[in-house]
Scaffold this motif. Sequence first.
Motif, mmCIF file in Angstrom:
data_model
loop_
_atom_site.group_PDB
_atom_site.id
_atom_site.type_symbol
_atom_site.label_atom_id
_atom_site.label_comp_id
_atom_site.label_asym_id
_atom_site.label_seq_id
_atom_site.Cartn_x
_atom_site.Cartn_y
_atom_site.Cartn_z
ATOM 1 N N ASP A 118 0.836 -1.202 0.000
ATOM 2 C CA ASP A 118 0.000 0.000 0.000
ATOM 3 C C ASP A 118 0.872 1.255 0.000
ATOM 4 O OD1 ASP A 118 -2.296 -1.590 0.192
ATOM 5 O OD2 ASP A 118 -2.141 -1.650 2.377
ATOM 6 N N PRO A 119 0.417 2.310 -0.673
ATOM 7 C CA PRO A 119 1.179 3.567 -0.649
ATOM 8 C C PRO A 119 1.316 4.081 0.790
ATOM 9 C CG PRO A 119 -0.531 3.639 -2.332
ATOM 10 C CD PRO A 119 -0.774 2.405 -1.513
ATOM 11 N N LEU A 120 2.472 4.625 1.085
ATOM 12 C CA LEU A 120 2.721 5.195 2.415
ATOM 13 C C LEU A 120 2.124 6.594 2.483
ATOM 14 C CD1 LEU A 120 6.422 4.031 2.794
ATOM 15 C CD2 LEU A 120 4.413 3.062 3.927
ATOM 16 N N LEU A 125 12.385 7.610 0.653
ATOM 17 C CA LEU A 125 13.468 7.427 -0.292
ATOM 18 C C LEU A 125 14.023 6.032 -0.043
ATOM 19 C CD1 LEU A 125 15.283 8.967 -2.376
ATOM 20 C CD2 LEU A 125 16.744 9.558 -0.439
ATOM 21 N N THR A 126 14.043 5.196 -1.060
ATOM 22 C CA THR A 126 14.537 3.826 -0.932
ATOM 23 C C THR A 126 15.852 3.700 -1.687
ATOM 24 O OG1 THR A 126 12.292 2.924 -0.744
ATOM 25 C CG2 THR A 126 14.030 1.397 -1.407
ATOM 26 N N GLU A 138 15.410 -5.048 -9.051
ATOM 27 C CA GLU A 138 14.079 -4.958 -9.666
ATOM 28 C C GLU A 138 12.963 -5.132 -8.624
ATOM 29 O OE1 GLU A 138 17.159 -5.430 -12.444
ATOM 30 O OE2 GLU A 138 16.654 -6.842 -10.830
ATOM 31 N N ARG A 139 13.150 -6.064 -7.686
ATOM 32 C CA ARG A 139 12.127 -6.250 -6.634
ATOM 33 C C ARG A 139 12.091 -5.032 -5.703
ATOM 34 N NH1 ARG A 139 8.004 -9.814 -5.853
ATOM 35 N NH2 ARG A 139 8.590 -10.265 -3.709
ATOM 36 N N ALA A 140 13.253 -4.509 -5.342
ATOM 37 C CA ALA A 140 13.293 -3.319 -4.484
ATOM 38 C C ALA A 140 12.608 -2.138 -5.180
ATOM 39 C CB ALA A 140 14.737 -2.965 -4.136
ATOM 40 N N GLU A 141 12.874 -1.995 -6.462
ATOM 41 C CA GLU A 141 12.261 -0.928 -7.243
ATOM 42 C C GLU A 141 10.741 -1.103 -7.304
ATOM 43 O OE1 GLU A 141 13.501 1.234 -11.323
ATOM 44 O OE2 GLU A 141 13.216 -0.939 -11.483
ATOM 45 N N ASP A 142 10.284 -2.330 -7.481
ATOM 46 C CA ASP A 142 8.856 -2.626 -7.546
ATOM 47 C C ASP A 142 8.165 -2.247 -6.232
ATOM 48 O OD1 ASP A 142 6.444 -3.766 -8.691
ATOM 49 O OD2 ASP A 142 6.791 -5.490 -7.374
ATOM 50 N N PHE A 143 8.748 -2.649 -5.114
ATOM 51 C CA PHE A 143 8.148 -2.309 -3.815
ATOM 52 C C PHE A 143 8.194 -0.800 -3.580
ATOM 53 C CE2 PHE A 143 8.426 -6.824 -2.933
ATOM 54 C CZ PHE A 143 7.260 -7.038 -2.206
ATOM 55 N N ALA A 144 9.320 -0.164 -3.896
ATOM 56 C CA ALA A 144 9.428 1.284 -3.705
ATOM 57 C C ALA A 144 8.329 2.010 -4.481
ATOM 58 C CB ALA A 144 10.814 1.770 -4.140
ATOM 59 N N HIS A 145 8.105 1.603 -5.710
ATOM 60 C CA HIS A 145 7.058 2.246 -6.515
ATOM 61 C C HIS A 145 5.683 2.017 -5.889
ATOM 62 C CE1 HIS A 145 9.358 3.045 -10.470
ATOM 63 N NE2 HIS A 145 10.165 3.102 -9.439
ATOM 64 N N ALA A 146 5.442 0.826 -5.375
ATOM 65 C CA ALA A 146 4.152 0.550 -4.739
ATOM 66 C C ALA A 146 3.931 1.458 -3.519
ATOM 67 C CB ALA A 146 4.073 -0.923 -4.319
ATOM 68 N N TRP A 147 4.990 1.710 -2.761
ATOM 69 C CA TRP A 147 4.882 2.560 -1.567
ATOM 70 C C TRP A 147 4.835 4.044 -1.908
ATOM 71 C CZ3 TRP A 147 9.835 -0.161 0.454
ATOM 72 C CH2 TRP A 147 9.533 -1.459 0.860
ATOM 73 N N GLY A 148 5.125 4.405 -3.170
ATOM 74 C CA GLY A 148 5.220 5.804 -3.545
ATOM 75 C C GLY A 148 6.574 6.392 -3.181
ATOM 76 N N SER A 149 7.552 5.534 -3.019
ATOM 77 C CA SER A 149 8.901 5.934 -2.605
ATOM 78 C C SER A 149 9.772 6.229 -3.815
ATOM 79 C CB SER A 149 9.516 4.782 -1.793
ATOM 80 O OG SER A 149 10.776 5.133 -1.284
ATOM 81 N N LEU A 150 10.623 7.234 -3.690
ATOM 82 C CA LEU A 150 11.634 7.480 -4.712
ATOM 83 C C LEU A 150 12.705 6.410 -4.573
ATOM 84 C CD1 LEU A 150 12.044 11.338 -4.288
ATOM 85 C CD2 LEU A 150 10.814 10.135 -6.113
ATOM 86 N N ILE A 151 13.242 5.938 -5.671
ATOM 87 C CA ILE A 151 14.260 4.880 -5.631
ATOM 88 C C ILE A 151 15.606 5.484 -6.021
ATOM 89 C CG2 ILE A 151 13.711 4.112 -7.973
ATOM 90 C CD1 ILE A 151 14.580 1.581 -5.311
#
Length: 183
Positions: A118-120, A125-126, A138-151
Motif C-alpha cells: 500500500d502507498p505510504l 526514499l529507498t 528490480e524487486r526493491a524498485e517494484d516495492f518502492a514504486h508501490a509505496w510511492g517511494s523514490l528509488i
Amino acid sequence: MKTADCDILVIPGLRGSEEEHWQARWASRLATARIVEQDDWHSPAPGPWCGRIVEAVAAATRPVVLIAHSLGVVASVEAAPRFAPGVVRGALFVAFPDVEETPNLPESVRAFAPVPRDPLSFPSLTVASRNDPYCSYERAEDFAHAWGSLIVDAGEAGHINVASGHGPWPEGLMRLAGFLKNL
C-alpha cells in the motif's frame, strides 16, 4: 527540515546494528536520533518489532523521520498504517530485503511476509543495490514504486552494511541531508 527539527528514529534490521554500522554511527552523532530497540535482535517477530516502532513514533515530541535498514524497512512499512496521521514526515529506507522470495532466510524473518504494498502516507526514499544478496534491484524498485517511494540506485553496493564496506557511509548521510531539505 533539519535534523534539529525532528526526532530521527533509527530502525536496524536482523541482529541490530553493530558499532561500526552506519546506522549506529549516525545514531550516536545526530543529536535528535535514537535507535528503536527490540527485545530480541536475533529472533524477530513481526508483532513486537512493529509494536516497538509504533510506540517510538507515538512517544516522539517532534515530527518523525525514520531511517530503516534491511528488516527494519519491512517492519517500518508494516507498522506505518498504525502511525498517527502526520507524525511521520519521511523515511529513508536502505537495503530492503525480499522476505518473500529470498531463499534460505530464517523462518522468523519469513514471518514478515507478505510485505505490504500500500502507498505510504509520508514521503520516502529507498536506496537499493544492484548486487544485494537479499533482494534484486528490480524487486526493491517494484516495492518502492508501490509505496510511492523514490528509488536511488546505489550501484553494486552489496547489502549496504559493514560487510559490504559501508561503515560510516558518508554518501548515505548526504542523501539523508538532501531528503530532509525537501521535506
